[in-house]
Design an enzyme around this catalytic site. Structure first.
Site, PDB file in Angstrom:
ATOM      1  N   TRP A 124     -24.559  52.016  71.383  1.00  0.00           N
ATOM      2  CA  TRP A 124     -23.626  51.427  72.333  1.00  0.00           C
ATOM      3  C   TRP A 124     -24.207  51.311  73.743  1.00  0.00           C
ATOM      4  O   TRP A 124     -23.629  50.656  74.600  1.00  0.00           O
ATOM      5  CB  TRP A 124     -22.336  52.242  72.389  1.00  0.00           C
ATOM      6  CG  TRP A 124     -21.531  52.196  71.132  1.00  0.00           C
ATOM      7  CD1 TRP A 124     -21.901  51.655  69.925  1.00  0.00           C
ATOM      8  CD2 TRP A 124     -20.216  52.709  70.957  1.00  0.00           C
ATOM      9  NE1 TRP A 124     -20.897  51.815  69.011  1.00  0.00           N
ATOM     10  CE2 TRP A 124     -19.834  52.459  69.601  1.00  0.00           C
ATOM     11  CE3 TRP A 124     -19.310  53.380  71.785  1.00  0.00           C
ATOM     12  CZ2 TRP A 124     -18.605  52.847  69.083  1.00  0.00           C
ATOM     13  CZ3 TRP A 124     -18.075  53.765  71.268  1.00  0.00           C
ATOM     14  CH2 TRP A 124     -17.734  53.494  69.932  1.00  0.00           C
ATOM     15  N   LYS A 125     -25.300  52.012  73.995  1.00  0.00           N
ATOM     16  CA  LYS A 125     -25.930  52.024  75.316  1.00  0.00           C
ATOM     17  C   LYS A 125     -24.902  52.450  76.382  1.00  0.00           C
ATOM     18  O   LYS A 125     -24.061  53.296  76.103  1.00  0.00           O
ATOM     19  CB  LYS A 125     -26.585  50.673  75.612  1.00  0.00           C
ATOM     20  CG  LYS A 125     -27.567  50.264  74.491  1.00  0.00           C
ATOM     21  CD  LYS A 125     -28.406  49.077  74.830  1.00  0.00           C
ATOM     22  CE  LYS A 125     -29.346  48.750  73.669  1.00  0.00           C
ATOM     23  NZ  LYS A 125     -30.275  47.648  73.999  1.00  0.00           N
ATOM     24  N   HIS A 184     -36.153  55.570  72.893  1.00  0.00           N
ATOM     25  CA  HIS A 184     -35.794  54.150  72.966  1.00  0.00           C
ATOM     26  C   HIS A 184     -36.614  53.482  74.067  1.00  0.00           C
ATOM     27  O   HIS A 184     -36.929  54.094  75.093  1.00  0.00           O
ATOM     28  CB  HIS A 184     -34.298  53.994  73.246  1.00  0.00           C
ATOM     29  CG  HIS A 184     -33.800  52.603  73.046  1.00  0.00           C
ATOM     30  ND1 HIS A 184     -33.958  51.608  73.991  1.00  0.00           N
ATOM     31  CD2 HIS A 184     -33.141  52.027  72.004  1.00  0.00           C
ATOM     32  CE1 HIS A 184     -33.425  50.493  73.541  1.00  0.00           C
ATOM     33  NE2 HIS A 184     -32.921  50.712  72.338  1.00  0.00           N
ATOM     34  N   GLU A 196     -38.511  48.788  66.791  1.00  0.00           N
ATOM     35  CA  GLU A 196     -37.838  47.845  67.672  1.00  0.00           C
ATOM     36  C   GLU A 196     -38.868  47.146  68.560  1.00  0.00           C
ATOM     37  O   GLU A 196     -39.274  47.689  69.591  1.00  0.00           O
ATOM     38  CB  GLU A 196     -36.828  48.577  68.573  1.00  0.00           C
ATOM     39  CG  GLU A 196     -35.613  49.102  67.853  1.00  0.00           C
ATOM     40  CD  GLU A 196     -34.465  49.346  68.813  1.00  0.00           C
ATOM     41  OE1 GLU A 196     -33.384  48.812  68.573  1.00  0.00           O
ATOM     42  OE2 GLU A 196     -34.661  50.043  69.820  1.00  0.00           O
ATOM     43  N   GLY A 246     -32.125  42.656  72.858  1.00  0.00           N
ATOM     44  CA  GLY A 246     -31.194  42.046  73.795  1.00  0.00           C
ATOM     45  C   GLY A 246     -31.608  40.681  74.298  1.00  0.00           C
ATOM     46  O   GLY A 246     -31.036  40.163  75.253  1.00  0.00           O
ATOM     47  N   GLY A 295     -27.683  46.896  68.632  1.00  0.00           N
ATOM     48  CA  GLY A 295     -27.221  46.996  70.009  1.00  0.00           C
ATOM     49  C   GLY A 295     -25.906  46.271  70.220  1.00  0.00           C
ATOM     50  O   GLY A 295     -24.843  46.754  69.855  1.00  0.00           O
ATOM     51  N   GLY A 296     -25.972  45.089  70.799  1.00  0.00           N
ATOM     52  CA  GLY A 296     -24.769  44.357  71.196  1.00  0.00           C
ATOM     53  C   GLY A 296     -23.739  44.161  70.114  1.00  0.00           C
ATOM     54  O   GLY A 296     -22.528  44.265  70.362  1.00  0.00           O
TER      55      GLY A 296
END
Length: 247
Positions: free
Chosen positions: A10-11, A93, A165, A171, A232-233
């Site tokens: 979720w960052k 990360h 990644e 992103g 992610g998003g």
């Protein structure tokens, strides 16, 4: 057989109230045979843990310090995470490396500390666009893996999840092709085999991360060496994340 693992990172998003609402929608739509993890901000960990208690949804943190306590203002220790009931923790990360100066040595310390306290690390590796264009992506990833796993014994390796990644795909909307992703992930598995043995490399789970969405998850998961995704998003939208875990 390796159990697929889909983890949502979720960052720095979602208040406590928003986090609870999101996991309420996710927890009742989980697919059997897939391990599903939500890596939420520190502020929401306790309340999300209460909300998902008794469900198959697992809880992850996004970072941790390697020390149990001390004068490390603003940091969170493995003991604090363990008390909440955290199952996983993202370590290394690219955003931590890029914005906060995390080194391979720090990543290694964090992995060892997480394992000591029964928290499964999700260890991130990956190259920049410049490194890929220079055709050194495999060398970069190999260095990151070997330094991350320095001093890690064979019995601990299968408790670790590796997330490949490519930084240029995080992103940005760009995604490595399924073949590109699988090639590097197969290469990572070979590194683990060479450092340990075939049996160990066959057990370790390796995810792909980088603009993973419902429309590409099936192709990604159909690859021979990819065992899941670090998302992610798309993990911030319940309808999208549910589609991802139902690939």
């Amino acid at each position: 057989m390796r159990i697929p693992i889909i983890a949502g990172n979720w960052k720095m998003n979602k208040t406590i109230e928003e986090a609870i609402q999101l996991v309420k929608e996710i927890k009742s739509n989980l697919k059997d045979g897939v391990e599903t993890v939500v890596c939420v901000p520190f502020t929401a960990l306790s309340e999300v843990k209460k909300e998902i208690s008794g469900t198959k949804l697992k809880l992850g943190a996004q970072n941790m310090h390697w020390e149990e306590s001390g004068a490390f203002t603003g940091e969170i220790s493995p003991l604090m995470l363990k008390e909440i009931g955290v199952d996983f923790c993202i370590i290394g990360h690219s955003e931590r490396r890029q914005y906060f100066g995390e080194t391979d040595e720090m990543v290694n310390r964090k992995i060892k500390s997480a394992l000591k306290h029964g928290i499964s690390p999700i260890v991130c590796v990956g190259e920049t666009l410049e490194q890929r264009e220079a055709n050194i992506e495999k060398k970069v990833v190999e260095t990151q893996i070997l330094k991350a796993f320095d001093g890690i014994v064979a019995e601990e390796v299968e408790k670790i999840v590796i997330a490949y990644e490519p930084i240029w795909a995080i992103g940005t909307g760009k995604t490595a092709t399924k073949e590109e992703a699988n090639e590097i992930i197969a290469f990572i598995r070979k590194i683990i085999m060479n450092k340990y043995q075939q049996e160990i490399s066959d057990k370790v789970r390796i995810q792909y991360g980088g603009s993973v969405k419902p429309d590409n998850i099936t192709d990604i998961m159909n690859q021979s060496d990819i065992d899941g995704a670090l998302v992610g998003g798309a993990s911030l939208k319940p309808e999208e994340f549910i589609k991802l875990v139902s690939f």
